[in-house]
Design an enzyme around this catalytic site. Structure first.
Site, PDB file in Angstrom:
ATOM      1  N   PRO A   2       0.823  -1.206   0.000  1.00  0.00           N
ATOM      2  CG  PRO A   2      -0.554  -1.484   1.825  1.00  0.00           C
ATOM      3  CD  PRO A   2       0.738  -1.950   1.253  1.00  0.00           C
ATOM      4  CD  GLU A   3       3.877   2.355  -3.943  1.00  0.00           C
ATOM      5  OE1 GLU A   3       4.100   3.462  -4.473  1.00  0.00           O
ATOM      6  OE2 GLU A   3       4.269   1.286  -4.435  1.00  0.00           O
TER       7      GLU A   3
END
Length: 280
Positions: A2-3
């Site tokens: 997850p960015e």
DNA sequence: CAATAGCCCTGGTGGC
DNA sequence: TGCCACCAGGGCTATT
């Protein structure tokens, strides 16, 4: 992984679903994802309502009147909403060994934190000063008004390393990870090993334009599901369909047809087109 | 201070 | 088909 776009997508899902919800009970595991004493959090949160939700870089912040719950998803972290936890027996114990935190709400909704690899982190701050202190070293928010060309030039100034590690350094710009950094460099026609000191004024302007643009496209697609990422409703993102370089080693460049390469830069794999991204 | 190497961790993968 | 070494990588710590 997850960015920023994935965390933002989760944030929006949670805002829609748990804003104003009151915590009725919670479960926490003994996993090392807790970087604050979970006992304190467990004593404080029941009875509290979720007043607001925010994002800072890749961190989610849930504000209650008694403190702030801060969550980072690491590599494989997931925040999943359930209507009324099928796999949760009373009071609220998970059957899935990868679930490390459960927040049960009075309405019957349930929020699960699941993280097989346990690279994520969960913190609780009773005071806003603690929260502020925690984020003091965080870099520019790339989608905020503070991400001006002047500020971008200022953080680039004097740096000696390569552009790829620079983009991944959260104390310069926060929210970028390996996927979006590679995509931003492709869009900017910059080789990941370009030294920051070699960037021309035009390179800086191009990067400054594409950093928020690629991130916004990621958010628009609901994030990138390369492997583990799911949004708060368990759904996959769509940006993986639009990737130009990440995960495309050996495949044809969508722009020029040459083969995408993968090299190690600063200990991280970097995907790029040797034709479109000029050698430094 | 800045750059870099090593570490944590486990599911999936590829070789045999 | 089964086994197992190996890899991914965010962010922290230690080192240069």
């Amino acid at each position: 992984m997850p960015e920023l776009p994935e965390v933002e997508t989760i944030l929006r899902g949670l805002r829609k679903n748990i804003s104003g919800e009151q915590v009725s009970c919670l479960f926490f595991s003994a996993a090392r994802v807790f970087h604050s004493d979970p006992e304190i959090m467990a004593r404080a949160l029941p009875g509290q309502s979720i007043l607001s939700l925010q994002r800072r870089g890749k961190y989610l912040i849930l504000r209650t009147s008694i403190g702030f719950l801060v969550i980072h998803l690491g590599m494989t972290g997931q925040l999943l909403l359930e209507k009324r936890g099928r796999n949760i027996g009373p009071p609220c114990k998970p059957s899935d060994p990868h679930v490390h935190l459960i927040l049960c709400f009075s309405s019957g909704k349930v929020l699960l934190y699941r993280d097989p690899r346990k690279f994520g982190r969960i913190l609780f701050f009773a005071e806003e000063s603690g929260l502020t202190q925690f984020f003091i070293r965080m870099g520019l928010e790339p989608l905020s008004d503070s991400f001006t060309i002047e500020n971008f030039r200022r953080i680039l100034n004097g740096k000696k390393g390569k552009i790829k590690p620079f983009l991944l350094n959260q104390s310069y710009i926060c929210g970028l990870g390996n996927i979006y950094a590679d995509e931003i460099l492709f869009a900017s026609s910059l080789h990941p090993e370009t030294t920051v000191s070699a960037l021309t004024e035009n390179d800086k302007i191009t990067l400054h334009r594409f950093i928020p643009e690629i991130l916004a496209k990621g958010i628009h697609s609901g994030g990138t599901t390369f492997r583990d990422y799911r949004n708060s409703e368990g759904g996959e993102g769509g940006f993986q369909e639009l990737l130009n370089v990440y995960g495309r080693e050996g495949l044809e460049c969508r722009k020029c047809g040459n083969r995408i390469k993968r090299i190690q830069v600063g200990g991280r794999s970097s995907h790029y087109c040797p034709e479109c991204q000029r050698v430094p």
